[in-house]
Design a protein around this motif. Sequence first.
Motif, PDB file in Angstrom:
ATOM      1  N   GLU A 157       0.831  -1.198   0.000  1.00  8.05           N
ATOM      2  CA  GLU A 157       0.000   0.000   0.000  1.00  8.05           C
ATOM      3  C   GLU A 157       0.869   1.253   0.000  1.00  8.05           C
ATOM      4  O   GLU A 157       2.015   1.242   0.446  1.00  8.05           O
ATOM      5  N   LYS A 158       0.317   2.337  -0.544  1.00  2.41           N
ATOM      6  CA  LYS A 158       0.925   3.668  -0.477  1.00  2.41           C
ATOM      7  C   LYS A 158       2.377   3.670  -0.928  1.00  2.41           C
ATOM      8  O   LYS A 158       3.221   4.415  -0.394  1.00  2.41           O
TER       9      LYS A 158
ATOM     10  N   GLN B 298      -3.871   1.955  -2.938  1.00  4.58           N
ATOM     11  CA  GLN B 298      -3.395   3.327  -2.838  1.00  4.58           C
ATOM     12  C   GLN B 298      -1.927   3.486  -3.242  1.00  4.58           C
ATOM     13  O   GLN B 298      -1.188   4.299  -2.676  1.00  4.58           O
TER      14      GLN B 298
ATOM     15  N   GLY C 286      -7.802   2.385  -4.996  1.00  6.59           N
ATOM     16  CA  GLY C 286      -7.058   3.631  -5.030  1.00  6.59           C
ATOM     17  C   GLY C 286      -5.713   3.601  -5.703  1.00  6.59           C
ATOM     18  O   GLY C 286      -4.915   4.526  -5.526  1.00  6.59           O
TER      19      GLY C 286
END
Length: 367
Positions: free
Chosen positions: A290-291, A325, A350
């Motif tokens: 993630e991210k 994300q 995302g």
Amino acid sequence: MKRCHMAYAASAVAALVGSGIGLGASPAAALHQTLVVHQGESIQQAVNSARPGDTVLVLPGVYKESVTIGTPRVTLRGAGASTVIEPATKTTAGAAPGKNTRATKSCAEGGNGICVIGTKTTNVEGVTVADLKVTGFSRAGVFGMATDTMTVRNVQAVKNAVWGIAQERSVHGHIMDNYAQGNGDAGVFLANTITEEAGALDTRRTVIDHNRLEGNRIGVTVRRLRNLSVAENYIAGNCAGVFVVGDENKPKAGDLEVAFNDVTENNKSCPKTDRLPAIQGSGIVLTGAEKTVVDGNRVTNNSGDSPLSGGIVLFKSFVGVTNDQNRVSGNALAGNGPADLVDTETKGIGNTFDHNACRVSKPAGLC
């Protein structure tokens, strides 16, 4: 060891003399020494004698031993590729007794070349390994566990059976200007913990930069970690260039960057393992992360028939964890197959692809 030559810092000596401090006084700063190791002498014995801030300088030659460092702020430095550390033979194994004998034996028995080891409660701080070659070990060339601000610089980690340079449960690391070639798994491998399940570790901004990683199974593997940078490396001729790997534990892996790397022709074919299917032609792969920011990379001519093949690939982890994300932006991609950008996620949330220079994506529309 037959002899250790100690070179004291001239400026510190001058300051001591000029101050008029007598033998019975304590100077403000302890003098640091350089212990010089010649071929035929024991590196471990010199390391055992080193105090915080000291340097162990290993002159050109072939040294058949494993070395463990547990003292903070020690530098182990060679004379470049002419300083070679190889596995000990049966006749030389255990030939380096001293205060770290138990740890040294563990390092050698584990199949590692150079080990930098803290404890379960305290990280060993500020150790540097630089300017030498480590080759032929059955596990890792250089291995750090429970370290803080460990630097590995200008090391050639060649033809070790598992990893070239590896860190576990470590923070603030800096792996820079190294050459890792022909290692059985990753040229550079970083993980939270290897032997048990746990959430991703915050590395407090570990940096992997300006390395040349060629002919390994994977160039760089980042497993279950957060807050680090893989930047400006040349990664070629592996089965896969960069793997960012997560799992179902919390916190999730990610919140890191893969930026400005040259990732090209990672087209070796490697058979499947317990963790991964057969891999070939994978440039940069995110799985269960993630991210993560994948930005400014040059990713070219990575092509294969693996489910993980392609230039930049988002692939759901093998324990079912989605990529969420993540941002893939500003990359230049060409000649990757089956596509320059590959997103196999069906449930990821995302993830964005923007401002990438590429021709083919899967599914269409990501370029």
